[in-house]
Design an enzyme around this catalytic site. Structure first.
Site, PDB file in Angstrom:
ATOM      1  N   ASP A 114       0.812  -1.225   0.000  1.00 44.14           N
ATOM      2  CA  ASP A 114       0.000   0.000   0.000  1.00 44.14           C
ATOM      3  C   ASP A 114       0.845   1.275   0.000  1.00 44.14           C
ATOM      4  O   ASP A 114       2.042   1.252   0.298  1.00 44.14           O
ATOM      5  CB  ASP A 114      -0.904   0.026   1.237  1.00 44.14           C
ATOM      6  CG  ASP A 114      -2.065  -0.947   1.138  1.00 44.14           C
ATOM      7  OD1 ASP A 114      -2.056  -1.794   0.224  1.00 44.14           O
ATOM      8  OD2 ASP A 114      -2.980  -0.866   1.972  1.00 44.14           O
ATOM      9  N   HIS A 263       3.708  -2.509   3.044  1.00 45.28           N
ATOM     10  CA  HIS A 263       3.829  -1.166   2.505  1.00 45.28           C
ATOM     11  C   HIS A 263       5.182  -0.976   1.818  1.00 45.28           C
ATOM     12  O   HIS A 263       6.106  -1.759   2.033  1.00 45.28           O
ATOM     13  CB  HIS A 263       3.666  -0.115   3.619  1.00 45.28           C
ATOM     14  CG  HIS A 263       2.313  -0.098   4.235  1.00 45.28           C
ATOM     15  ND1 HIS A 263       1.908  -1.040   5.166  1.00 45.28           N
ATOM     16  CD2 HIS A 263       1.237   0.733   4.052  1.00 45.28           C
ATOM     17  CE1 HIS A 263       0.660  -0.790   5.537  1.00 45.28           C
ATOM     18  NE2 HIS A 263       0.225   0.271   4.876  1.00 45.28           N
TER      19      HIS A 263
END
Length: 304
Positions: A114, A263
Site C-alpha cells: 500500500d 507497505h
C-alpha cells in the site's frame, strides 16, 4: 583429278564452318533461355523490368528493397494474449480460496503493498525481489503519489505487477460525503488509466475503513473491494527498521489463502526476500492477481 580434290576440300571446309555456326547458335539460345529463367522471382511469377531500376530480377534484390531486408510476404497476425483462467475467489474475511480445488492449490498467499509509489530505489528493490521469486502482487496506489511520480507507476506496470486503487489522498472514506468518495476513487481510476492505459480492478480503502456506500460505488466502478487478513504491521512504530519483525508478524498469522498487507517501506523491502523464501519453504505459492475472480457477475435477480 587435282580439281576434284580441291572441290572436296572446299566442301569439307564449308561443312565444318556450317557445323561450328550451328553449335554457336544453340549455345546462345541456351544462354538466353537461362537468363529469362533467372529473371523470374521464385514463387512470385513476376518478371523483372530492366527499364525500372527499382525492379529486381532476383529474390535477394527484392528482399533488400524491403525495410530491414524483410520479404514481401505479409507478416502473420499476432495471436491475442489469452486472459488468465480464474482460479481464486475472495471469501468473507478477505482471504482467498480456490474456485476448483482440483485446479488450484489452497496453500497460497496474496501479496499486497500500500501507499505508493514513493521512491525508485525502494520500489525497484521490491520489484527485483518479486521477480527473483516469480511472484506477483497488487500495488495499491494513492493518486497524489501517482501525480508526483507517474514514471514509478509505469515501472510497476512494465514489470508485470498489478496496480490497485487506494484513494487519492489516503483519507478515511467512511467519514466522507458520497461526493468526496466518488472523487477520491474516480480520480485514481482516471490517472492510472492515463499513465498505464488500464483502470484498476482492485480497491483497498485507507485504514481498511469503508461502508456500504463505499463498497457499492467500488463495485459499480468495476472493482473488487478488499481489506486484508494478514497484517505485517510494517507501518507501526514497533516494527520500524526491524525487517525480522515484519517477517515474524506475517508468519504468526499465516494460513492458506491469506491476504498479506505490506507497505513500500525500506524495512519491508529488506524483509521481503527472507519472507518469500520462508513462505516457499513452508510450501506456499503466490496468487497471481490476474487469476482472481472479481465476483462482479450480475445475480439472477439483478439480471432480470
Amino acid at each position: 583429278m587435282r580439281k576434284l580434290r580441291a572441290l572436296q576440300t572446299t566442301i569439307a571446309l564449308a561443312l565444318m564452318l556450317l557445323l561450328v555456326a550451328i553449335a554457336g547458335c544453340s549455345e546462345a539460345a541456351d544462354s538466353t533461355s537461362q537468363d529469362n529463367a533467372d529473371a523470374v522471382l521464385p514463387g512470385s511469377g513476376a518478371v523483372s523490368n530492366p527499364n525500372n531500376p527499382t525492379s529486381s530480377g532476383t529474390a535477394e534484390a527484392a528482399d533488400t528493397n524491403n525495410s530491414g531486408g524483410a520479404s514481401n510476404a505479409a507478416a502473420p497476425a499476432v495471436a491475442p494474449s489469452k486472459t488468465p483462467k480464474k482460479l481464486y475467489r475472495m471469501n468473507a474475511v478477505y482471504s482467498f480460496v480456490p474456485i476448483n480445488k482440483e485446479a488450484a492449490s489452497s496453500k497460497v498467499v496474496l501479496l499486497t503493498f500500500d501507499d505508493g509509489p514513493k521512491a525508485d530505489k525502494t520500489l525497484g528493490s521490491l520489484l527485483d525481489t518479486l521477480d527473483k521469486h516469480k511472484a506477483k502482487a497488487i500495488f495499491f496506489v494513492n493518486g497524489y503519489r501517482v501525480k508526483q511520480h507517474p514514471e514509478l507507476l509505469q515501472k510497476i506496470a512494465d514489470r508485470g505487477q498489478t496496480i490497485g486503487n487506494h484513494s487519492w489522498d489516503h483519507i478515511d472514506l467512511k467519514k466522507e460525503k458520497m461526493e468526496t468518495v466518488k472523487k477520491q476513487i474516480g480520480d485514481v481510476q482516471t490517472i492510472v488509466n492515463k499513465v498505464t492505459g488500464h483502470k484498476p480492478v482492485f480497491f483497498r480503502p485507507p485504514f481498511g475503513s469503508g461502508n456500504d456506500q463505499v463498497k457499492g460505488f467500488v463495485r459499480d466502478s468495476g472493482m473488487l473491494y478488499m481489506t486484508w487478513s494478514d497484517g505485517s504491521l510494517d507501518w507501526d512504530s514497533s516494527t520500524k527498521n526491524k525487517p525480522d519483525k515484519v517477517v515474524a508478524n506475517v508468519l504468526e498469522q499465516l494460513h492458506p489463502g491469506v491476504n498479506i498487507l505490506m507497505h513500500e517501506l525500506p524495512w519491508t523491502t529488506q524483509a521481503l526476500d527472507s519472507l518469500l523464501t520462508k513462505l516457499e519453504a513452508k510450501g506456499y505459492g503466490f496468487i497471481d492477481p490476474a487469476t482472481i475472480d472479481l465476483g462482479l457477475h450480475p445475480t439472477a435477480a439483478s439480471a432480470k
